[in-house]
Design a protein around this motif. Structure first.
Motif, PDB file in Angstrom:
ATOM      1  N   VAL A 245      -2.578   7.828   3.339  1.00  0.00           N
ATOM      2  CA  VAL A 245      -2.312   9.184   2.847  1.00  0.00           C
ATOM      3  C   VAL A 245      -1.216   9.787   3.720  1.00  0.00           C
ATOM      4  O   VAL A 245      -1.372   9.878   4.944  1.00  0.00           O
ATOM      5  CB  VAL A 245      -3.577  10.058   2.902  1.00  0.00           C
ATOM      6  CG1 VAL A 245      -3.252  11.487   2.468  1.00  0.00           C
ATOM      7  CG2 VAL A 245      -4.681   9.464   2.038  1.00  0.00           C
TER       8      VAL A 245
ATOM      9  N   ASP B  90      -8.308   4.442   6.212  1.00  0.00           N
ATOM     10  CA  ASP B  90      -8.558   3.411   5.208  1.00  0.00           C
ATOM     11  C   ASP B  90      -7.226   2.680   5.024  1.00  0.00           C
ATOM     12  O   ASP B  90      -6.316   3.200   4.365  1.00  0.00           O
ATOM     13  CB  ASP B  90      -9.009   4.039   3.888  1.00  0.00           C
ATOM     14  CG  ASP B  90      -9.190   3.001   2.779  1.00  0.00           C
ATOM     15  OD1 ASP B  90      -8.870   1.817   3.000  1.00  0.00           O
ATOM     16  OD2 ASP B  90      -9.630   3.391   1.682  1.00  0.00           O
TER      17      ASP B  90
ATOM     18  N   ASN C  96      -5.544   2.462   1.609  1.00  0.00           N
ATOM     19  CA  ASN C  96      -5.211   3.696   0.890  1.00  0.00           C
ATOM     20  C   ASN C  96      -4.594   4.730   1.836  1.00  0.00           C
ATOM     21  O   ASN C  96      -5.196   5.761   2.116  1.00  0.00           O
ATOM     22  CB  ASN C  96      -6.474   4.273   0.226  1.00  0.00           C
ATOM     23  CG  ASN C  96      -7.009   3.385  -0.874  1.00  0.00           C
ATOM     24  OD1 ASN C  96      -6.455   3.323  -1.962  1.00  0.00           O
ATOM     25  ND2 ASN C  96      -8.107   2.682  -0.564  1.00  0.00           N
TER      26      ASN C  96
ATOM     27  N   VAL D 107       0.811  -1.221   0.000  1.00  0.00           N
ATOM     28  CA  VAL D 107       0.000   0.000   0.000  1.00  0.00           C
ATOM     29  C   VAL D 107       0.846   1.274   0.000  1.00  0.00           C
ATOM     30  O   VAL D 107       0.319   2.360  -0.248  1.00  0.00           O
ATOM     31  CB  VAL D 107      -0.973   0.012   1.194  1.00  0.00           C
ATOM     32  CG1 VAL D 107      -2.024  -1.074   1.050  1.00  0.00           C
ATOM     33  CG2 VAL D 107      -0.237  -0.120   2.531  1.00  0.00           C
TER      34      VAL D 107
END
Length: 462
Positions: free
Chosen positions: A355, A350, A353, A294
């Motif tokens: 950030v 999440d 995903n 990821v």
């Protein structure tokens, strides 16, 4: 000794832990690279209201030399409240401190003292004869006892695995694995305690790591690149997930603190194809476990003249992700890039995903970024071991990885320093920067926080 009531630092849920009082002390394992004097436990004042905030206020030398302290942990934690294996009347009192090179395990009492007191030494022979292991590495308190991972076998290089110690006597009970299946290399371990799932990762055997990175092994893709899944109750291997042999050295594992969730994060030191590092998520996919990359963190180009010998042929500095830590609310993941000298913050609400939400530069093979408390001092090493407070508001950082690896990547000296970041603004605390002589010539490695921290406890209630 038992308590009438459960230890107040045992919290049924991560939510309770995050709302608890802040730590006032930080315990740091520090080692002597030359092995000519004892390693030590340094105790730092972590109370911002104290006159000695940020200073070393306690110190305990070990009784022997040559241990090379690395990771350590509490004897008991919030898992003592779990209904599957309750031990509610033990207390979070003792630090279990392995010597990675000596294979000894020390037990230190922290109750009513600032400088911990030695109460027991488990000799290498006891660990070897009763569990079949050497080079104890990571300590977790959990169901049925204390769990200690080990990199090596007893009298032979491998396999590595997990030994179990008694909660009360600290005697070695034996090897944890009833059926290890194909697992041979060892490093970290954690679990999804409500689901009876153990997860383990891979680094290498003692001969592969003790003298530094072995180029032939790295380029030959011989270091660990798998995650293993186990039936925790039956102590049996059930599945392995191969990340690909280009992804060398799968180290720290950080499962979700929410016990209803079945996912977690793993950090990979380097990709031999481009020197990048990566973060992976493991998760349940139907009846199987799966892994997914990821985060990719690229290497940074550099002049060969600025690089140590081990990196000159590559013309770049690898990030070298050597530690990760997940906040207790499962919202933020912190990633140490020891090679480039960077601590990264990711929002992982999440988990598939992430950030990036913040970055701090300190040290680094080439950059040598300074701390704002000493802006003219070029720092060696980089963010290495990281520990997050229970409330998620503070991150503690130390700079040394492992003696022989320090010397390869920072041949002019790795120094000794510790820092703290405030997570909301993600900036360094200028009042907290013990370094240099504060550690009496030793190199600081892992930190544990009074009352527990983000990587010490597992919870059975959401």
């Amino acid at each position: 000794m038992t308590l009438w009531k459960p230890d107040p630092t045992f919290y049924p849920s991560p939510r309770d832990a995050a709302a608890a009082p802040a730590e006032k002390l930080a315990y740091v394992a520090a080692f002597d690279r030359s092995a000519s004097r004892p390693d030590a436990l340094a105790v730092l004042d972590a109370d911002p209201g104290s006159a000695s905030y940020g200073a070393v206020v306690g110190w305990t030398d070990l009784p022997y030399t040559g241990d090379e302290l690395h990771h350590f942990g509490w004897n008991a934690c919030s898992s003592a409240l779990c209904p599957s294996a309750p031990h509610p009347h033990v207390e979070r009192r003792y630090l279990i401190v392995p010597g990675l090179r000596s294979s000894r395990i020390y037990v230190y009492d922290t109750k009513d003292v600032v400088s911990p007191r030695l109460v027991k030494v488990i000799e290498a022979e006891d660990l070897g004869k009763r569990a079949g292991y050497s080079r104890p590495h990571t300590v977790h308190c959990g169901p049925g006892g204390l769990y200690v991972s080990a990199l090596g076998g007893y009298g032979e290089d491998g396999p590595g695995g997990i030994a179990v110690l008694d909660h009360t006597s600290f005697e070695v009970l034996g090897r944890w694995e009833a059926d290890r299946g194909p697992q041979y290399l060892a490093y970290d371990f954690w679990w999804h305690i409500n689901h009876d799932v153990m997860v383990t990762s891979e680094w290498g055997t003692p001969s592969m790591v003790e003298d530094g990175v072995v180029g032939e092994l790295l380029l030959g893709r011989k270091y660990g690149h798998r995650i293993h899944f186990w039936d925790m109750r039956r102590r049996r291997h059930i599945q392995e997930a191969d990340l690909g042999d280009q992804h060398q050295m799968v180290l720290e594992l950080r499962p979700a603190h929410d016990p209803t969730k079945k996912y977690g994060f793993a950090g990979v030191v380097t990709n031999v194809e481009d020197l990048s590092a990566s973060i992976w998520v493991w998760y349940e996919d139907g009846s199987r476990w799966a892994v997914r990359k990821v985060v990719d963190i690229p290497a940074e180009p550099a002049s060969a003249g600025d690089l140590p010998d081990v990196l000159k042929p590559f013309g770049a500095v690898p990030p070298l992700v050597t530690d990760i830590d997940l906040s207790v609310d499962d919202r933020h993941l912190y990633v140490s890039c020891w090679g480039t000298g960077e601590l990264k913050q990711y929002d992982v609400s999440d988990p598939f995903n992430p950030v990036e939400t913040g970055s701090i530069r300190l040290g680094g093979v080439v950059r040598r970024a300074a701390h704002p408390a000493a802006p003219s001092e070029r720092l060696a090493g980089g963010p290495q071991m990281i520990e997050v407070s229970r409330d998620g508001e503070r991150v503690y950082i130390t700079n040394s990885l492992y003696g022989s690896w320090d010397d390869q990547f920072y041949p002019d000296g790795v120094g000794a320093w510790m820092a703290k970041a405030d997570t909301a603004a993600f900036t360094l605390d200028e009042r907290f920067f013990p370094h240099g002589d504060d550690f009496r010539g030793l190199r600081p490695h892992q930190t544990r926080l009074q009352g527990g921290d983000a990587s010490s406890d597992s919870y059975c209630y959401p």
